[in-house]
Design an enzyme around this catalytic site. Structure first.
Site, PDB file in Angstrom:
ATOM      1  CD  GLU A 242      -2.752  -0.663   2.583  1.00  6.91           C
ATOM      2  OE1 GLU A 242      -2.421  -0.120   3.444  1.00  6.91           O
ATOM      3  OE2 GLU A 242      -3.984  -1.352   2.638  1.00  6.91           O
ATOM      4  NE  ARG A 334      -5.442 -11.040  15.670  1.00  8.02           N
ATOM      5  CZ  ARG A 334      -4.677  -9.918  16.394  1.00  8.02           C
ATOM      6  NH1 ARG A 334      -5.023  -9.686  17.441  1.00  8.02           N
ATOM      7  NH2 ARG A 334      -3.831  -9.284  15.576  1.00  8.02           N
ATOM      8  NE  ARG A 659      50.156  11.159  42.732  1.00 12.18           N
ATOM      9  CZ  ARG A 659      49.626  10.029  42.754  1.00 12.18           C
ATOM     10  NH1 ARG A 659      49.041   9.539  41.429  1.00 12.18           N
ATOM     11  NH2 ARG A 659      49.361   9.229  43.838  1.00 12.18           N
ATOM     12  CE  LYS A 755      54.398  14.308  48.506  1.00 15.32           C
ATOM     13  NZ  LYS A 755      53.434  13.740  49.556  1.00 15.32           N
TER      14      LYS A 755
END
Length: 1192
Positions: A242, A334, A659, A755
């Site tokens: 279609e 159905r 770091r 450190k």
């Protein structure tokens, strides 16, 4: 052909009824029989599966009918089998395919005859539109609940139905005059009418055998797929074509006809919301259909049905275009899936009408005349399926672990196999339950559906609930103006917010721990602490208990926030005492407990900390190793930790370890990654950035410092202390450090950091170094960090304070000493009452420590076994944070008995590398080389002599290449040249050789792989791509474990022990381990049973100790575009390629069939096929690796 048997023609069933009553005197059917004057039959069989048999059985019981179910072997545990009075398997095991069983006409009719069935209801799908089935049922003397076989033949064939509509003067869409079987016929139609077109199966529905084709390139493949699907689903490959209408509405009319030519409509339904021509959500009545159009559609539907003397329930379907022109499509002979919404608005039981019409009742007898049928309000139905919308709605399979339904006023559920323990297979439709809600208005019904969807809890399989919720909340759906391709046309529907599934994911982890023990790396044994931790009570100066239900609000953070970094630095320098940075939340547990302390345990003491340490310089709580360890081993988001801690402690500055040019990674990254990371860290809660470089490389350090300046954080430019500057023979002396300070000061830091990562800064050296810096830079705040490895940490920090330091580091007493920081209690006692008094309440600090004393027992599995200080650190210079990790690594490498030798090798390795500054990552380089030497029994001389042939650890080669920066004094020769061989040598900072990261691309990739992406995710990925991906995969499987108490994170509870997990404020899980099942030799799994809020749940867990042959297929890896994965579970029905074949993007590779749907697997890009791992007939699961395509 025998006519359908009517009640007045029925054989004498007296004997049957008497026998039935003798056997079932107390059955519900006997008690109900008086309520069914029309029904004369006794037994009905439903030739179907799933929810529709259950729906029919319920009505049948109300009509006093005995019910019979049929089922395939694969459905032997399905719910519809249990809901019937009797149930019989179709054939023998292996006789039919899973779908074929429900298409076995002769077998089903045979079962019905053998067991005294009078009525057969076909449901929908399967044989419901099969005229042969209806004919054989009636030829066997039973009644078919549905249209006549002739009607099914004439209307079930869409071409015949179209011709009927034309005869009845009902509008139809232009299409082929009849069915087509050849591609050439379809091509001829498109030559005449053009594109787009729609190819439809002539028999059946549900979207199978249906394809929209928009251009010539798609035509042949779409035709072949449509005919193949139609043949598989309905046994007939005929199709018709279609013209395709753009954006129409799909309106269907519910019809009922009796055996006497009477037909009524039950009004219309709007079924426009579809995907692949399968309905997803249905509405009754249609919301925006003009009244005159509605009336004409209803009248035409009835006219069509009457023209064929339609019997029983059916549906006439129409398309309505944007100009409200309507076109007939088909009549479905159905009952429909969506009949429930018509029942809800009309009050009519359609299934009851079906059965009673089949038994001979007229519409008049049932009170179903058109003038008596009306609608009230609106109803909306959603189909809840086991489909994954995020993966193209691929059906999911597996075991339903949790199933909790919705309910309440106006909510109707029609369920099938939706129950805990159900096994969802790829053989059938994926629908679990239909949720239908009614309301007096469309909006009330819509809101009710959304509420019901949210109320569902389904775990173990993916569902479409998040998609349905998104769909029903979309403005177009709210307006009621959807069209048939609305889902395909609206990609924002797939921006899903799924259920978090937190409880079940948590159980999966707890179950794994119960079966296999903890998988946390580095854990030895279980925690020594078994009971709950008693939290301390803090008292003020007057001895009254402090209210710690809320955090303190005054501290150095307020000065920083209100006046900025420069003013903060000036205030720190002007402060008369020596401030304390507490390292307990980061470096202390990194040094003693392998960085394993979890967020939940920091949060538990956070409010108390905000009070007791209100005058602290800062809390070191983030960055460094804690970042990757959070994701790698604790399965936590480090950003989430930072956010939560910041909220809990608003008054003390947070400090992180950065770091330099590495960020928090172990090697250099592009500069833009560092800038981006610092910006996110500042935004998330970091105040002070302690920026260092492992080699004191000023060029590397500058990158981090500038990034922090750009982020407007406090820059604490930090110099790493190494060696012994009092020893004139050592490399790093006072002039070296002062020269470094001079260079760093040029970058305008707010604070200078020292450190001392190994704890080798002796008290007399501290006085000299800090005193010299203070003399040179009287206005620069100085902060000193150390470790107490040698046992001299307290003395060194006091010396620093006396020499002019503004802040020193300390840790809570129970986590201090040895490789951690010096004792905070000892430092406070030493400085109390002096001009350097830190200004902290010693009693409150001691009270705080009672918590940590208990918590250390909880983390006892991570203790390194250190028993006291180690002055030998002055020789080997192993950093405190590394020492415990190195002990663990040595043990894992089988070098535990050679620890003394390893320490000596560390000294040798350091000398070989040129006596480098040792801090992450250079300390790891030295450690890796040391273990390499011990493992291979190498001396320093051996290393130099054999450097050209040894396979050095990767970190050593990276250092020598220059990827970590330039060491003071240069690289060691000839070691460097020999070890590197042909590798490059960098003489400038590595970042200059790196291309900027494409952060936008990273974010896009994260979003694509994991559904969402934040800038924090981008920052994590930039630092640790693999770690981040592994973490995300873990969380996807086990959820957010940060809420789990540590005791149960590390060890299983006792059987019967109850414990609580607070998922969020006001949401608490009450859990209890009930049992651990036996090992299944087939699967290698154990079932673990937990009680969750009083409800028993179970999880299946692989027993890693079991030896089960692994037959699982490999999975396609996310992010690897060369790997082609199966989009869904199913069966491979066709292979279109072979190894070595060149393919183009979009070429078909294979065809999968699953749940009555076929899907083509296409090539994601052009290239050559390799590693084809499947063959026709193979069963595959979603994401199973099909093949690889190597890009051309």
């Amino acid at each position: 052909m025998a006519a359908p048997r009517q009640p007045e023609e029925a054989v004498d069933d007296t004997e049957f009824i008497d026998d039935h009553h003798d056997q079932h005197r107390d059955s519900v059917h006997t008690r109900l029989r008086a309520n069914s004057a029309i029904m004369q039959f006794q037994k009905i069989l439903v030739a179907n599966r799933g929810e529709i048999p259950i729906r029919i059985f319920r009505t049948a019981h109300e009509l006093s009918l005995q019910t019979v179910a049929v089922y395939s072997h694969e459905d032997h545990l399905s719910m519809h089998r249990q809901k019937a009075d009797e149930a019989y398997m179709i054939g023998k095991r292996g006789q039919y395919t899973p779908v074929g069983a429900y298409l076995a006409i002769d077998e089903i009719v045979k079962i019905a005859l053998e067991h005294g069935v009078h009525l057969i209801h076909p449901g929908y799908g399967f044989l419901s539109e099969n005229a042969e089935f209806a004919r054989k049922v009636e030829q066997s003397g039973m009644v078919f609940v549905g249209p006549t076989p002739q009607t099914i033949e004439s209307l079930g064939d869409k071409v015949s139905a179209r011709q009927l509509a034309i005869r009845c003067d009902v509008p139809v869409v232009p299409g082929t005059p009849g069915p087509v079987e050849r591609y050439e016929e379809v091509k001829a139609f498109t030559d005449t009418y053009g594109f787009p077109i729609i190819i439809k199966a002539a028999f059946g529905g549900g979207g199978r055998g249906m394809r929209v084709v928009r251009d010539q390139a798609e035509l042949r493949d779409s035709f072949e797929r449509a005919t193949s699907e139609a043949r598989s689903a309905f046994g007939n490959g005929t199709v018709f074509v279609e013209r395709f209408l753009d954006r129409p509405k799909h309106i269907e009319v519910q019809l009922l006809g009796d055996n006497h030519g009477n037909v009524v409509h039950l009004f219309e339904r709007d079924c426009s919301v579809q995907r692949r021509h399968q309905k997803v959500v249905e509405i009754a009545p249609a919301k925006d259909l003009p009244a005159d159009v509605r009336d004409r559609i209803l009248a035409d539907a009835v006219k069509l049905a009457k023209s064929v003397n339609y019997r029983n329930a059916g549906t006439a379907e129409f398309l309505v275009d944007q100009q409200n022109r309507y076109y007939f499509i088909e009549i479905n002979p159905r009952i429909q899936v969506e009949h429930t919404i018509t029942e809800e608005i009309t009050g009519i039981d359609i299934v009851a009408a079906q059965i009673q019409i089949a038994a001979g009742a007229t519409l008049e007898q049932l009170g179903l005349t058109q003038d008596r049928i009306s609608t009230r309000g609106f109803a909306i139905q959603c189909r809840i399926t086991t489909e994954d919308p995020s993966k193209g709605f691929s059906p999911d399979t597996g075991k339903i672990e949790v199933y909790r339904s919705a309910g309440g006023n106006g909510v109707r559920l029609d369920g099938g196999n939706g129950f805990a323990g159900a096994i969802i297979t790829p053989h059938y439709d994926s629908m679990l339950v239909k949720c239908t809600c009614r309301g007096s208005t469309y909006e009330i019904a819509r809101r009710k559906v959304v509420r019901a969807l949210v109320e569902f809890r389904i775990r173990g399989v993916k569902t479409n609930i998040p998609f349905l919720t998104s769909l029903l909340s979309h403005p177009v759906f709210v307006d009621g103006t959807c069209w048939t391709t609305f889902i395909d046309d609206t990609p924002e529907l797939f921006a899903l917010v799924g259920s978090q599934n937190r409880a079940q994911k948590l159980l999966a982890y707890l179950g794994d721990v119960a079966v296999n023990g903890s998988s946390i790396k580095g854990q030895i044994g279980e925690p020594k602490l078994k009971g709950d931790i008693i939290k301390p009570v803090l008292h003020d100066a007057a001895g009254k208990p402090l209210d710690v239900s809320v955090p303190a609000t005054k501290g150095w953070k307020q000065i920083l926030d209100s006046e900025g970094p420069e003013a903060f630095a000036r205030a720190v320098r002007a402060n008369k005492g020596c401030l304390i940075m507490d390292t307990t939340w980061r470096d202390a547990h990194q040094s003693l407990l392998a960085t394993r302390v979890r967020t939940i345990d920091l949060l538990n003491i956070a409010h108390e900390t905000s009070h007791a340490l209100a005058n602290a310089y800062s809390l070191e709580c983030w960055g460094g190793a804690t970042f990757d360890v959070a994701m790698r081993f604790l399965y936590e988001d480090p950003w989430d930790r930072l956010r939560k801690l910041r909220k809990a402690v608003p008054n003390i500055p947070f400090q992180m370890l950065l770091r330099g040019a590495n960020g928090v990674a172990y090697s250099s990254l592009p500069d833009n990654a560092i800038y981006h990371f610092c910006k996110q860290a500042k935004k998330c809660g970091v105040d002070i950035f302690r920026v260092f470089d492992a080699l004191n490389d000023v060029d590397q350090l500058e990158v981090g410092i500038k990034a922090v300046h750009a982020a407007e954080g406090v820059v604490e430019a930090t110099i790493c202390y190494s060696g012994d500057m009092l020893n004139p023979s050592k490399k790093y002396n006072l002039p070296y450090y002062l020269d470094l300070v001079d260079k760093v000061v040029q970058f305008k830091p707010h604070v200078l950091g020292i450190k001392d990562m190994a704890g080798v800064l002796k008290p007399q050296a501290a006085r000299l170094l800090i005193g010299s810096i203070r003399e040179r830079y009287p206005d620069l705040p100085i902060h000193v960090h150390t470790h107490d490895s040698a046992g001299t940490g307290v003395a060194s920090m006091i010396a620093c304070a006396q020499a002019g330091a503004d802040a020193v580091d300390a840790a809570t007493d129970s986590l201090s000493g040895m490789t951690s920081q010096p004792s905070i209690g000892a430092i406070l006692a030493s400085l109390e009452g002096t001009e350097h008094d830190p200004g902290l309440n010693s009693a409150q600090v001691r009270a705080l420590d009672t918590y940590w004393a208990q918590l250390r027992l909880l983390y006892s599995p991570f203790e390194a076994g250190l028993t006291g200080p180690d002055p030998e650190v002055y020789e080997h210079e192993i950093p405190g944070g590394q020492l415990t990790n190195l002990i663990f690594q040595a043990s894992q490498l089988g070098l535990g008995q050679q620890w003394a030798e390893t320490k000596k090798a560390y000294e040798s390795a350091n000398d070989l590398l040129g006596d480098v500054v040792k801090v992450t990552p250079t300390s790891k380089v030295v450690g890796d080389l040391a273990q390499f030497m011990v493992s291979n029994k190498l001396t320093a001389e051996d290393v130099i002599a054999r450097a050209g042939e040894l396979d050095f650890p990767g970190s050593v080669l990276e250092f020598l290449e220059g990827l970590m920066g330039q060491p003071y004094g240069g690289f060691p020769e000839p070691l460097r040249s020999r070890a590197l061989r042909d590798r490059r040598k960098l003489d400038k900072r590595p970042g200059l050789y790196l291309e900027p990261l494409d952060l936008a691309k990273i974010k896009s990739q994260i979003r694509e792989n994991y559904g969402a992406a934040t800038e924090y995710d981008v920052a994590s990925y930039a630092m640790y791509p693999k770690v981040f991906e592994d973490y995300k995969k873990f969380v996807a499987k086990f959820g957010d474990l940060s809420v789990l108490p540590t005791r149960y994170f590390l060890a299983k509870p006792e059987i019967g022990e109850e414990f609580h997990v607070e998922l969020e404020k006001g949401k608490v899980l009450i859990l209890k381990l009930l049992a651990i099942g036996p090992l299944s030799e087939q699967t290698g799994q154990r079932e673990v049973f937990y009680e969750v809020n009083g409800e028993v749940r179970q999880v299946s867990v692989d027993d890693k100790k079991a030896s089960v042959e692994n037959t699982a297929r490999p999975k396609a890896e996310l992010g690897d575009s060369s790997q082609v994965g199966a989009p869904m579970s199913g069966v491979v029905v066709e292979i279109r390629v072979h190894d070595g074949l060149e393919v183009k993007k979009g070429d078909p590779i294979a065809v999968l069939s699953a749940m009555k749907m076929e899907m083509v697997i296409s090539a994601p890009h052009s290239g050559k096929v390799s590693s084809l791992l499947v063959k026709e007939g193979d069963s595959v699961d979603g994401q199973d690796l099909v093949c690889k395509i190597v890009k051309a």
